[in-house]
Write a protein that holds these residues in place. Sequence first.
Motif, PDB file in Angstrom:
ATOM      1  N   ARG A 171      -7.648  27.015 -61.254  1.00 37.76           N
ATOM      2  CA  ARG A 171      -8.444  25.789 -61.184  1.00 37.76           C
ATOM      3  C   ARG A 171      -9.222  25.633 -62.485  1.00 37.76           C
ATOM      4  O   ARG A 171      -9.954  26.548 -62.901  1.00 37.76           O
ATOM      5  CB  ARG A 171      -9.398  25.836 -59.991  1.00 37.76           C
ATOM      6  CG  ARG A 171      -8.689  26.075 -58.670  1.00 37.76           C
ATOM      7  CD  ARG A 171      -9.656  26.136 -57.514  1.00 37.76           C
ATOM      8  NE  ARG A 171     -10.246  24.829 -57.260  1.00 37.76           N
ATOM      9  CZ  ARG A 171     -11.244  24.627 -56.397  1.00 37.76           C
ATOM     10  NH1 ARG A 171     -11.751  25.654 -55.711  1.00 37.76           N
ATOM     11  NH2 ARG A 171     -11.729  23.424 -56.209  1.00 37.76           N
ATOM     12  N   THR A 212       3.117  16.783 -60.218  1.00 30.80           N
ATOM     13  CA  THR A 212       1.957  16.510 -59.370  1.00 30.80           C
ATOM     14  C   THR A 212       2.363  16.578 -57.909  1.00 30.80           C
ATOM     15  O   THR A 212       3.268  15.878 -57.457  1.00 30.80           O
ATOM     16  CB  THR A 212       1.380  15.126 -59.707  1.00 30.80           C
ATOM     17  OG1 THR A 212       0.983  15.106 -61.077  1.00 30.80           O
ATOM     18  CG2 THR A 212       0.181  14.825 -58.840  1.00 30.80           C
ATOM     19  N   TYR A 263      -6.225  14.035 -56.048  1.00 39.54           N
ATOM     20  CA  TYR A 263      -7.584  13.994 -55.552  1.00 39.54           C
ATOM     21  C   TYR A 263      -8.231  12.761 -56.179  1.00 39.54           C
ATOM     22  O   TYR A 263      -8.667  12.807 -57.335  1.00 39.54           O
ATOM     23  CB  TYR A 263      -8.349  15.268 -55.918  1.00 39.54           C
ATOM     24  CG  TYR A 263      -7.651  16.537 -55.479  1.00 39.54           C
ATOM     25  CD1 TYR A 263      -7.204  16.681 -54.173  1.00 39.54           C
ATOM     26  CD2 TYR A 263      -7.440  17.588 -56.356  1.00 39.54           C
ATOM     27  CE1 TYR A 263      -6.566  17.836 -53.757  1.00 39.54           C
ATOM     28  CE2 TYR A 263      -6.808  18.750 -55.957  1.00 39.54           C
ATOM     29  CZ  TYR A 263      -6.372  18.861 -54.659  1.00 39.54           C
ATOM     30  OH  TYR A 263      -5.733  20.005 -54.255  1.00 39.54           O
ATOM     31  N   GLU A 306      -6.066  16.400 -59.744  1.00 47.02           N
ATOM     32  CA  GLU A 306      -4.780  16.501 -59.040  1.00 47.02           C
ATOM     33  C   GLU A 306      -4.328  17.953 -58.956  1.00 47.02           C
ATOM     34  O   GLU A 306      -4.802  18.821 -59.706  1.00 47.02           O
ATOM     35  CB  GLU A 306      -3.715  15.657 -59.727  1.00 47.02           C
ATOM     36  CG  GLU A 306      -3.542  15.925 -61.195  1.00 47.02           C
ATOM     37  CD  GLU A 306      -2.771  14.823 -61.881  1.00 47.02           C
ATOM     38  OE1 GLU A 306      -1.557  14.731 -61.620  1.00 47.02           O
ATOM     39  OE2 GLU A 306      -3.360  14.077 -62.670  1.00 47.02           O
ATOM     40  N   HIS A 307      -3.420  18.183 -58.035  1.00 48.11           N
ATOM     41  CA  HIS A 307      -2.823  19.502 -57.806  1.00 48.11           C
ATOM     42  C   HIS A 307      -1.388  19.457 -58.309  1.00 48.11           C
ATOM     43  O   HIS A 307      -0.611  18.579 -57.932  1.00 48.11           O
ATOM     44  CB  HIS A 307      -2.867  19.831 -56.313  1.00 48.11           C
ATOM     45  CG  HIS A 307      -2.273  21.157 -55.960  1.00 48.11           C
ATOM     46  ND1 HIS A 307      -0.922  21.336 -55.768  1.00 48.11           N
ATOM     47  CD2 HIS A 307      -2.843  22.368 -55.767  1.00 48.11           C
ATOM     48  CE1 HIS A 307      -0.687  22.594 -55.457  1.00 48.11           C
ATOM     49  NE2 HIS A 307      -1.840  23.247 -55.451  1.00 48.11           N
ATOM     50  N   LYS A 361       2.341  21.657 -59.358  1.00 50.43           N
ATOM     51  CA  LYS A 361       3.132  22.813 -58.933  1.00 50.43           C
ATOM     52  C   LYS A 361       4.423  22.861 -59.715  1.00 50.43           C
ATOM     53  O   LYS A 361       4.988  21.822 -60.072  1.00 50.43           O
ATOM     54  CB  LYS A 361       3.421  22.716 -57.427  1.00 50.43           C
ATOM     55  CG  LYS A 361       4.065  23.941 -56.822  1.00 50.43           C
ATOM     56  CD  LYS A 361       4.220  23.777 -55.317  1.00 50.43           C
ATOM     57  CE  LYS A 361       4.837  25.005 -54.671  1.00 50.43           C
ATOM     58  NZ  LYS A 361       4.985  24.839 -53.204  1.00 50.43           N
ATOM     59  N   GLN A 387       0.889  27.388 -59.090  1.00 50.41           N
ATOM     60  CA  GLN A 387       0.153  26.163 -58.838  1.00 50.41           C
ATOM     61  C   GLN A 387      -1.080  26.111 -59.726  1.00 50.41           C
ATOM     62  O   GLN A 387      -1.629  27.143 -60.122  1.00 50.41           O
ATOM     63  CB  GLN A 387      -0.288  26.086 -57.364  1.00 50.41           C
ATOM     64  CG  GLN A 387       0.852  26.272 -56.375  1.00 50.41           C
ATOM     65  CD  GLN A 387       0.353  26.337 -54.953  1.00 50.41           C
ATOM     66  OE1 GLN A 387      -0.665  25.741 -54.594  1.00 50.41           O
ATOM     67  NE2 GLN A 387       1.073  27.074 -54.115  1.00 50.41           N
ATOM     68  N   GLU A 420      -4.721  23.440 -60.392  1.00 47.46           N
ATOM     69  CA  GLU A 420      -5.537  22.274 -60.078  1.00 47.46           C
ATOM     70  C   GLU A 420      -6.381  21.940 -61.301  1.00 47.46           C
ATOM     71  O   GLU A 420      -7.052  22.825 -61.854  1.00 47.46           O
ATOM     72  CB  GLU A 420      -6.446  22.533 -58.878  1.00 47.46           C
ATOM     73  CG  GLU A 420      -5.701  22.638 -57.567  1.00 47.46           C
ATOM     74  CD  GLU A 420      -6.637  22.860 -56.386  1.00 47.46           C
ATOM     75  OE1 GLU A 420      -7.869  22.926 -56.624  1.00 47.46           O
ATOM     76  OE2 GLU A 420      -6.151  22.973 -55.252  1.00 47.46           O
ATOM     77  N   TYR A 430      -9.262  19.164 -62.922  1.00 47.70           N
ATOM     78  CA  TYR A 430     -10.282  18.196 -62.550  1.00 47.70           C
ATOM     79  C   TYR A 430     -10.900  17.611 -63.817  1.00 47.70           C
ATOM     80  O   TYR A 430     -11.166  18.347 -64.781  1.00 47.70           O
ATOM     81  CB  TYR A 430     -11.388  18.850 -61.721  1.00 47.70           C
ATOM     82  CG  TYR A 430     -10.939  19.470 -60.426  1.00 47.70           C
ATOM     83  CD1 TYR A 430     -10.847  18.717 -59.262  1.00 47.70           C
ATOM     84  CD2 TYR A 430     -10.606  20.827 -60.353  1.00 47.70           C
ATOM     85  CE1 TYR A 430     -10.443  19.284 -58.059  1.00 47.70           C
ATOM     86  CE2 TYR A 430     -10.197  21.404 -59.159  1.00 47.70           C
ATOM     87  CZ  TYR A 430     -10.120  20.622 -58.021  1.00 47.70           C
ATOM     88  OH  TYR A 430      -9.710  21.190 -56.839  1.00 47.70           O
TER      89      TYR A 430
END
Length: 634
Positions: free
Chosen positions: A124, A146, A150, A155-156, A158, A164, A166, A168
């Motif tokens: 993150r 993507t 969010y 967005e998250h 992978k 993975q 994340e 922000y």
Amino acid sequence: MNRSVYEGKFLLNLLGGTLRQDDSFPVVRRMNWGRLYRIADYHEISSAIYLGMLSAGARVPAIFGERFFKRYQEAVRYGEVYEASELEILDAFQALKVPAVILESAAVRRLYHLPETAANSPLRLYIPEERYYLAKGYLIDLGYETDMFYKGFGEHMKRIGGFQIEIYHTLPFLTKTYKKAMKSLLDRAYADKNRPSLKVLSLESSYLFRLAEASYHFCSDNLRIRELLDLYLFYKLFYKDMNHRFLDSRIKELGIPILSQSLLQIADMWFSSRKETLFPYPKDSISLYDDMEARILSNGTVGRDSIPEAEKLRKAIRDAENREERAEKWRKWKKKWQERWKAIGRQLRWVFPDKGYMVSLYPELEDKGFLLPLYWIKRDWKLLKIVLLPDKIEEKEESGKTEDGKSTESPDRGNNVYSIEEIGYQADPFRKNGRKKVFYKKKKRDEEEETSATTAENPENPSEEAVELPLNEDLAFLSEEINENEEADEDKENDWNLWDFSAPKPFVSADYQAQGNPRAEARSTLGNQNTEHGGKLSEAEEERALAMLSLLLSEDGTPTLSEEELKENEKEVEEQYRKSLEGERYDFPKYNASKGSEEKEEHSEEHKKEEYATLDGREVKVQSWSFPKEKSEE
């Protein structure tokens, strides 16, 4: 008891027994394993539940056993790729000078005694908005896609390999208190030793971020068991090394001292044994933790708020969400009316064009701009007349017809435009080479008039009505090119072109075929005509010469060998070819001039050779020649 709470407690007991590695597993009765799998997958504890199922000896249906095993395999595979993938991303951001702040690392799985019981925790990162899309573009180049948005935060993403991340550009908190606390938390981040462009959080700041996020999710009814388990293991491992005075002051600023302590207490009750507990057992306030447990397992549908801080924070989150919803509605309403005003503006500009456009239509406006409103009215009246006039013209045509169907109007109405259909049917003053463009619909109209006249004359056998082309399909590309000169000479025959290979062969009369030797006659005729007329022939002489040439070609083009001789030569060639494959000398077959004639030996001389050939059924002696060879100088 609520069904979700009951099955959630069963999963908690199974997970706690797996983490403690003891024999305190729950009794497995008739359970709905499909529902258990969905709850475990939502809380991201499926891999640990799979090990607990094996230890408890539960009888699980095959389909759900395979699903639990698949999650366990993903957790094992994630432990093999997470470290290399995370370092790849961080090194890339260091090379691009992206000032990212590492909020959480995927290395949280190191807190577990059994790494495969950990979740596939993402990396993150917080990235400033001005560099956010650069970082996202590079992640896309690395193969990340993507997976979840969010809205308003990040967005998250992978990758197919399983890792993975994340990202922000705004931390996912709505209340003013949280925004202020998170801003100060990011300001305290310091540069990493190995990667100066990246920033990391201190031990206290990392714990504070996890604790604040868990409290926020609990009050928004989105707290998951895995999130609370990671927080508890982090605190259990590092609580002796942290500055508790600093933490207490920051937690009071957030307004969650009791709520944060209660979350750690309930996690200790779930996952620790009585010998290794971090907090004393709460005998007097056990109902408080029952309410918290029911609220977590049912996502807020069961349980009441027994903590005033949680109720206050929940109200602040609800107010912030309502405020964001109203702001979103206002943005949509504003955008809708902006689009409407733009559409109205486009219509006004069409009805009242600017001066430049009007001058292109009416050049006299260039020096008389004050007449622009009058010319607007003039232009709009013409357009309105063209649009509305066709209906009135049809009414007039119907009223102008007599009883027998004939029109009383004069056929010559001048060059005026009476309908929008006649705009394209006027004579084109710019046509060239006698060619004009005639619209397809005009041709259809002429055919209809002829059909109506025929029907009036022969009412017993009326012809089929021609289909009229709709106005919206009357386009320029449906036009046809008509040559006026060709229409004037419709009875004239066409001459064959020289490049038209489908033309028939010229006809040869019997008089020309009856002549003895047309070859010499053709040569003499052509020679005499060339000398008399200066190299030009009349049409009759050209036809006669072409007939002679065609006769000569038909005579010279006939094969000189019969089919039997061709077959014999073919067999001889095949025999020589077979011998050449076997290693013998290759000799080409000799050419026979005619059937029944003996082979003539070649009498070679220095410059001449005598040969025999068949011409018109007679053997003729011919001479062949070749270039003389150069004599070698002595």
